[in-house]
Design an enzyme around this catalytic site. Structure first.
Site, mmCIF file in Angstrom:
data_model
loop_
_atom_site.group_PDB
_atom_site.id
_atom_site.type_symbol
_atom_site.label_atom_id
_atom_site.label_comp_id
_atom_site.label_asym_id
_atom_site.label_seq_id
_atom_site.Cartn_x
_atom_site.Cartn_y
_atom_site.Cartn_z
ATOM 1 N N GLU A 271 39.777 39.379 40.704
ATOM 2 C CA GLU A 271 40.346 40.659 40.301
ATOM 3 C C GLU A 271 41.484 40.440 39.319
ATOM 4 O O GLU A 271 41.275 40.366 38.126
ATOM 5 C CB GLU A 271 40.825 41.433 41.533
ATOM 6 N N MET A 371 36.471 44.937 46.639
ATOM 7 C CA MET A 371 36.247 43.525 46.921
ATOM 8 C C MET A 371 37.269 43.001 47.929
ATOM 9 O O MET A 371 37.231 41.848 48.326
ATOM 10 C CB MET A 371 36.337 42.708 45.644
ATOM 11 N N THR A 414 38.957 38.040 50.257
ATOM 12 C CA THR A 414 39.590 38.696 49.126
ATOM 13 C C THR A 414 39.529 37.848 47.862
ATOM 14 O O THR A 414 39.526 36.629 47.916
ATOM 15 C CB THR A 414 41.062 39.009 49.438
ATOM 16 N N CYS A 415 39.502 38.531 46.736
ATOM 17 C CA CYS A 415 39.404 37.839 45.451
ATOM 18 C C CYS A 415 40.536 38.272 44.536
ATOM 19 O O CYS A 415 40.337 38.578 43.356
ATOM 20 C CB CYS A 415 38.057 38.134 44.799
ATOM 21 N N ILE A 416 41.745 38.369 45.086
ATOM 22 C CA ILE A 416 42.909 38.759 44.300
ATOM 23 C C ILE A 416 43.365 37.581 43.441
ATOM 24 O O ILE A 416 42.741 36.533 43.427
ATOM 25 C CB ILE A 416 44.053 39.214 45.225
#
Length: 616
Positions: A271, A371, A414-416
């Site tokens: 992200e 996401m 998570t895809c931070i």
């Protein structure tokens, strides 16, 4: 924005500046004034000059405007009919008096004339007389007091002995070689991984077009990789009937799982930034959630359907496909490993310290519905089977015990931004949980996970439930941590407020620095630990660079202890200053006599031209 009477009292010695146009003859009250908290920004932008302004405490005593003035006008002596010149002096004189009375020293107890006289002479000269030898008809000799004085601390010490609530055993097995082959098995210190299992895992997920597995040995760290979505320990329960946080857990040392992903059109599954590039340049080695130097990586590269990188099912499909392979490794561990191969045994205990200040660790995890998600309480450590997505649970707070956390009860999806993302391995080695449980000065009651919903109404709903849960625990203090920055800071500061307004001291942990500064706040956000380690204070796309580390946990524990003791926490500087952390570390070292090793930052990493460009 006008202020309340409470805010005016808190800022009594700050400049008095009107928030709105006011007419001649207006009797000044708190609602007429601007919030002093925003003055620094107004001054920097040239919109405000407070030179010569009276203080709020000087004009909130019936002062009246002698002429009509516009908004953002500082109150000066020439525009009010009166002001209290003595108010400021009185306020300044109160502080030293309080400070002098704070330390109270009791004189030694003495027996005379049938009474025990206790003299407290620090400023107040309080004399207390307590009858001695009640019912005995005679005065107690001074010597008779001593045994009682000694017995009381002894009894207190007995009450404060630590109590082991539960324990879990980790058995470690060394792996020094990983080979792709036709069968998943372990022979000695060699792990064989069935290569076709990766294809089977991908085929079982409709959104995964393909997945390949690659072995990265230490001499191959300078290998290009898609963005790293997660790093996971490889572990299993020795007995499948055992729950996480109890019994025996088998762990492979020297090898970790690395999950990477990209869409079919080549977009990274991430992200706010992504960590694609050479592994040795884009990873901060040795962080709790990252790879340690010398470890072998089993790296999976998944390709998912077009535009599915920003929808929750995409990342979930990748993690589920990878876990298909890891499940085979877990079965091989239970089948092929024996006690003779154990290289290390750890007994992890959750201990309670009765009589000490009770604290709770609150960890905010992502759950914004796209996401952003996490799996909670799988059957196996960091597994998929049996786990519940916190988004599907409504992001409401869920309590866990520390050993469940350290046994992989969180599978991080998570895809931070990679620099502040807490990988699955981070929870496996969570520094704050470890620090709180082992600190004999506090009594850690447990850990609460709470999600970060997307809508503000949901955020505040969840925060209220958290506040009530913490209140029911009857704790003396709390930590609130979060990963990432921006949207989730709305929840983060609300969590702190909901706990703080119940009279419970709170310390917050977040990446802030330059780029991640809080987007909102409240009066309870007065004790914060910044997790930043990057030179420039930004999301630098170096995996795990700005995550919570042991040094941060040490600072946070010291801060919470100080806050619970009623000590003042100094306000931070307006702009990020790395020296603040260093100064705090030095103060803690001086107070405890123990050396704190600061983790290495990105400055020690080799820099590619791409990364160098970020700082130009």
């Amino acid at each position: 924005m006008s202020i309340t009477a409470e805010t005016a009292k808190q800022h009594a010695n700050d400049p008095a500046v009107l928030c709105c146009r006011a007419e001649e003859g207006t009797v000044l009250e708190p609602a007429n004034f601007e919030d002093p908290a925003i003055f620094p920004d107004l001054i920097d932008s040239g919109l405000l000059n407070t030179d010569g302004a009276l203080k709020l405490c000087q004009v909130l005593n019936g002062s009246k405007l002698t002429k009509t003035v516009d908004s953002l006008t500082p109150i000066t002596p020439d525009i009010v009919d009166k002001y209290d010149a003595a108010e400021e002096e009185a306020a300044e004189e109160e502080a030293p008096a309080e400070e002098a009375a704070a330390p109270v020293a009791a004189a030694p107890v003495a027996a005379a004339g049938g009474t025990i006289k206790l003299h407290i002479g620090e400023g107040k000269n309080i004399d207390i007389e307590i009858p001695a030898g009640v019912g005995a008809g005679a005065a107690a000799p001074a010597a008779a007091v001593a045994p009682a004085a000694v017995a009381a601390p002894a009894a207190a010490a007995a009450e404060e002995e630590e109590v082991v609530v539960r324990e879990m055993t980790r058995k470690h097995y060394k792996i020094d070689k990983v080979v792709l082959g036709d069968e998943t098995k372990i022979e000695g210190t060699t792990l064989y991984v069935r290569e076709a299992a990766a294809t089977e895992g991908a085929d079982a997920q409709a959104l995964v077009q393909s997945m390949k597995v690659e072995i990265i040995n230490p001499d191959q760290y300078h290998t290009y990789s898609q963005t790293v979505m997660d790093i996971q320990p490889i572990a299993c329960k020795a007995d499948t009937d055992m729950e996480l946080g109890e019994g025996e857990t088998m762990v492979l040392d020297g090898v970790v799982t690395v999950v990477t992903g990209v869409t079919e059109e080549g977009v990274q599954v991430g992200e706010f930034g992504s960590s694609e590039g050479y592994l040795d340049e884009n990873m901060q080695w040795g962080r709790p959630g990252a790879v340690d130097k010398g470890e072998i990586m089993i790296k999976y590269e998944a390709v998912i359907d077009r535009k599915k990188n920003m929808e929750r099912p995409g990342p979930i499909a990748i993690h589920t496909a990878v876990d298909h392979v890891t499940s085979e490794i877990r079965e091989a561990m239970r089948r092929d490993l024996t006690d003779e191969q154990v290289v290390d045994t750890q007994v992890l205990q959750q201990t309670r310290h009765p009589g000490k200040k009770k604290i709770v660790v609150v960890k905010e995890i992502m759950g914004q519905g796209a996401m952003h998600d996490n799996f909670l309480f799988p059957t196996e450590p960091v597994g998929v089977l049996g786990a519940k997505p916190n988004v599907d649970l409504g992001n409401v707070p869920v309590a866990a015990n520390p050993l469940e956390v350290l046994d992989g009860c969180i599978h991080a999806l998570t895809c931070i931004g990679p620099a502040s993302k807490e990988m699955s391995r981070h929870y496996w080695r969570e520094p704050l949980v470890l620090g709180a449980v082992h600190d004999e000065d506090v009594d850690c009651v447990g850990v609460i996970f709470v999600g970060s919903p997307q809508a503000n109404t949901d955020k505040f709903y969840v925060s209220r439930r958290l506040g009530q849960m913490v209140e029911s625990m009857n704790v003396d203090g709390a930590f609130v941590t979060t990963e990432g920055f921006g949207n989730n800071h709305v929840d983060f500061t609300s969590h702190i407020e909901q706990i703080g307004k119940r009279g419970i001291p709170v310390v917050g942990f977040s990446f802030c620095a330059v780029q991640g500064a809080l987007v909102t706040g409240n009066k309870y956000c007065d004790a914060m630990v910044d997790n930043n380690k990057s030179m420039s204070g930004i999301e630098n796309e170096v995996l795990a660079c700005n995550t919570l580390c042991e040094e941060d946990a040490i600072r946070g524990l010291a801060m919470l202890k100080a806050k619970m003791a009623g000590e003042e926490i100094k306000a931070p500087e307006r702009h990020y200053n790395a020296n603040v952390k260093q100064n705090n570390v030095e103060l803690i070292e001086k107070a405890t006599g123990e050396k704190i090793e600061l983790v290495e930052n990105e400055q020690s990493l080799p820099m590619s031209e791409k990364r160098k460009a970020k700082y130009d």
